[in-house]
Design a protein around this motif. Sequence first.
Motif, mmCIF file in Angstrom:
data_model
loop_
_atom_site.group_PDB
_atom_site.id
_atom_site.type_symbol
_atom_site.label_atom_id
_atom_site.label_comp_id
_atom_site.label_asym_id
_atom_site.label_seq_id
_atom_site.Cartn_x
_atom_site.Cartn_y
_atom_site.Cartn_z
ATOM 1 N N MET A 1 -95.569 51.846 -38.336
ATOM 2 C CA MET A 1 -94.636 52.932 -38.610
ATOM 3 C C MET A 1 -93.212 52.423 -38.488
ATOM 4 O O MET A 1 -92.896 51.632 -37.599
ATOM 5 N N LYS A 2 -92.327 52.895 -39.404
ATOM 6 C CA LYS A 2 -90.943 52.443 -39.401
ATOM 7 C C LYS A 2 -89.990 53.633 -39.385
ATOM 8 O O LYS A 2 -90.256 54.670 -39.995
ATOM 9 N N LEU A 3 -88.882 53.462 -38.675
ATOM 10 C CA LEU A 3 -87.860 54.501 -38.546
ATOM 11 C C LEU A 3 -86.526 53.930 -39.014
ATOM 12 O O LEU A 3 -86.129 52.846 -38.584
ATOM 13 N N LEU A 4 -85.839 54.654 -39.883
ATOM 14 C CA LEU A 4 -84.505 54.272 -40.339
ATOM 15 C C LEU A 4 -83.480 55.146 -39.638
ATOM 16 O O LEU A 4 -83.494 56.368 -39.771
ATOM 17 N N HIS A 5 -82.597 54.507 -38.878
ATOM 18 C CA HIS A 5 -81.607 55.186 -38.040
ATOM 19 C C HIS A 5 -80.225 54.968 -38.643
ATOM 20 O O HIS A 5 -79.751 53.839 -38.725
ATOM 21 N N LEU A 6 -79.588 56.059 -39.073
ATOM 22 C CA LEU A 6 -78.281 55.997 -39.705
ATOM 23 C C LEU A 6 -77.247 56.744 -38.870
ATOM 24 O O LEU A 6 -77.457 57.913 -38.518
ATOM 25 N N ASP A 7 -76.141 56.088 -38.570
ATOM 26 C CA ASP A 7 -75.005 56.752 -37.925
ATOM 27 C C ASP A 7 -73.820 56.709 -38.872
ATOM 28 O O ASP A 7 -73.616 55.726 -39.600
ATOM 29 N N SER A 8 -73.006 57.775 -38.845
ATOM 30 C CA SER A 8 -71.852 57.824 -39.748
ATOM 31 C C SER A 8 -70.567 58.283 -39.071
ATOM 32 O O SER A 8 -69.524 58.338 -39.709
ATOM 33 N N SER A 9 -70.629 58.596 -37.784
ATOM 34 C CA SER A 9 -69.427 59.028 -37.067
ATOM 35 C C SER A 9 -68.452 57.874 -36.888
ATOM 36 O O SER A 9 -68.859 56.741 -36.607
ATOM 37 N N VAL A 10 -67.157 58.179 -37.012
ATOM 38 C CA VAL A 10 -66.118 57.158 -36.809
ATOM 39 C C VAL A 10 -65.687 57.081 -35.348
ATOM 40 O O VAL A 10 -64.805 56.288 -35.014
ATOM 41 N N LEU A 11 -66.299 57.871 -34.471
ATOM 42 C CA LEU A 11 -65.828 57.984 -33.085
ATOM 43 C C LEU A 11 -66.434 56.960 -32.131
ATOM 44 O O LEU A 11 -66.085 56.952 -30.943
ATOM 45 N N GLY A 12 -67.318 56.120 -32.609
ATOM 46 C CA GLY A 12 -67.891 55.094 -31.747
ATOM 47 C C GLY A 12 -68.591 55.680 -30.534
ATOM 48 O O GLY A 12 -69.361 56.640 -30.631
ATOM 49 N N ALA A 13 -68.300 55.124 -29.357
ATOM 50 C CA ALA A 13 -68.973 55.536 -28.131
ATOM 51 C C ALA A 13 -68.677 56.981 -27.751
ATOM 52 O O ALA A 13 -69.415 57.582 -26.967
ATOM 53 N N ARG A 40 -78.540 51.349 -39.108
ATOM 54 C CA ARG A 40 -77.368 51.120 -39.954
ATOM 55 C C ARG A 40 -76.199 51.927 -39.404
ATOM 56 O O ARG A 40 -76.291 53.140 -39.262
ATOM 57 N N ASP A 41 -75.119 51.234 -39.089
ATOM 58 C CA ASP A 41 -73.890 51.910 -38.703
ATOM 59 C C ASP A 41 -73.033 52.006 -39.962
ATOM 60 O O ASP A 41 -72.309 51.079 -40.315
ATOM 61 N N LEU A 42 -73.139 53.125 -40.647
ATOM 62 C CA LEU A 42 -72.473 53.276 -41.937
ATOM 63 C C LEU A 42 -70.960 53.366 -41.801
ATOM 64 O O LEU A 42 -70.234 53.047 -42.757
ATOM 65 N N ALA A 43 -70.475 53.787 -40.640
ATOM 66 C CA ALA A 43 -69.029 53.858 -40.431
ATOM 67 C C ALA A 43 -68.443 52.476 -40.180
ATOM 68 O O ALA A 43 -67.347 52.162 -40.658
ATOM 69 N N ALA A 44 -69.155 51.645 -39.430
ATOM 70 C CA ALA A 44 -68.664 50.306 -39.100
ATOM 71 C C ALA A 44 -68.795 49.352 -40.280
ATOM 72 O O ALA A 44 -67.991 48.426 -40.428
ATOM 73 N N ASP A 45 -69.806 49.579 -41.121
ATOM 74 C CA ASP A 45 -70.047 48.684 -42.260
ATOM 75 C C ASP A 45 -70.355 49.531 -43.495
ATOM 76 O O ASP A 45 -71.480 49.564 -43.987
ATOM 77 N N PRO A 46 -69.349 50.241 -44.001
ATOM 78 C CA PRO A 46 -69.607 51.176 -45.106
ATOM 79 C C PRO A 46 -69.772 50.487 -46.449
ATOM 80 O O PRO A 46 -69.233 49.403 -46.685
ATOM 81 N N ALA A 47 -70.522 51.136 -47.307
ATOM 82 C CA ALA A 47 -70.578 50.700 -48.698
ATOM 83 C C ALA A 47 -69.314 51.160 -49.394
ATOM 84 O O ALA A 47 -68.644 52.110 -48.966
ATOM 85 N N LEU A 48 -68.984 50.476 -50.491
ATOM 86 C CA LEU A 48 -67.877 50.934 -51.321
ATOM 87 C C LEU A 48 -68.282 52.234 -52.012
ATOM 88 O O LEU A 48 -69.465 52.480 -52.268
ATOM 89 N N HIS A 49 -67.287 53.044 -52.326
ATOM 90 C CA HIS A 49 -67.592 54.238 -53.111
ATOM 91 C C HIS A 49 -67.846 53.833 -54.556
ATOM 92 O O HIS A 49 -67.352 52.803 -55.039
ATOM 93 N N LEU A 50 -68.624 54.639 -55.236
ATOM 94 C CA LEU A 50 -69.009 54.316 -56.602
ATOM 95 C C LEU A 50 -67.788 54.159 -57.498
ATOM 96 O O LEU A 50 -66.805 54.893 -57.388
ATOM 97 N N SER A 51 -67.885 53.208 -58.410
ATOM 98 C CA SER A 51 -66.803 52.943 -59.345
ATOM 99 C C SER A 51 -67.397 52.668 -60.718
ATOM 100 O O SER A 51 -68.620 52.540 -60.880
ATOM 101 N N GLY A 52 -66.518 52.543 -61.685
ATOM 102 C CA GLY A 52 -66.992 52.185 -63.015
ATOM 103 C C GLY A 52 -67.683 50.846 -63.038
ATOM 104 O O GLY A 52 -68.643 50.642 -63.796
ATOM 105 N N ALA A 53 -67.220 49.918 -62.194
ATOM 106 C CA ALA A 53 -67.846 48.601 -62.123
ATOM 107 C C ALA A 53 -69.282 48.702 -61.618
ATOM 108 O O ALA A 53 -70.173 47.982 -62.094
ATOM 109 N N HIS A 54 -69.508 49.586 -60.641
ATOM 110 C CA HIS A 54 -70.875 49.800 -60.160
ATOM 111 C C HIS A 54 -71.760 50.330 -61.285
ATOM 112 O O HIS A 54 -72.871 49.840 -61.505
ATOM 113 N N LEU A 55 -71.273 51.345 -61.974
ATOM 114 C CA LEU A 55 -72.091 51.964 -63.013
ATOM 115 C C LEU A 55 -72.386 50.981 -64.135
ATOM 116 O O LEU A 55 -73.489 50.969 -64.692
#
Length: 202
Positions: A1-13, A40-55
């Motif tokens: 069994m696998k669990l994916l843990h995502l955090d997105s708060s910018v407030l850290g501790a 995955r700490d999405l705030a500490a290591d965010p993906a870029l927002h979608l752009s025309g280059a991505h599409l």
Amino acid sequence: MKLLHLDSSVLGAASVSRRLTSEIVLRHQALHPGIEVISRDLAADPALHLSGAHLAAFQGSASEDALINADLVKGNAYMYELFAADILVIGAPMYNLSIPTPLKAWIDRIAVAGQTFRYTAGGPEGLLKNKKAFIASTRGGVYSAGSPAAALEHQESYLIGLLAFLGVTDVTVVRAEGMALGPEAKEAAVARALEDIAAIAA
């Protein structure tokens, strides 16, 4: 069994949503000894927002932009982790009535027609089956059903709707709200959320 843990708060501790996701993960580790956790700490290591280059890259065009190419690799990893997970734990504080932008950037990489959903003659169909999701929702005000500000809530409702669109309908929300209404209100909200986490069953 696998669990994916995502955090997105910018407030850290100082983040309550991070505390709640951590407790939810610990609860599942107690319920399912040996469960594999991917974080995955999405705030500490965010993906870029979608752009025309991505599409353009999604449609098969070659990219010579190293930054875009690295970001495409990250997006592919997001998708792999999502498909592999049996349980999703998503930390989602309310920012300006909605979700943090790093979490939205993650969603934009995994909500992909033909992979996590498809269009059919009967309408869209989610392709993510047999997964459970737990949303750690935190907010300074009170926006739950029946409150005067309920119509302004575009955080939990968006995530629940998005997950259902992708086929994930077994969703539990652990909520701590009204935390900006004073220390006692915050303490009581967190305590209730922790009680809800302790009641999570296998």
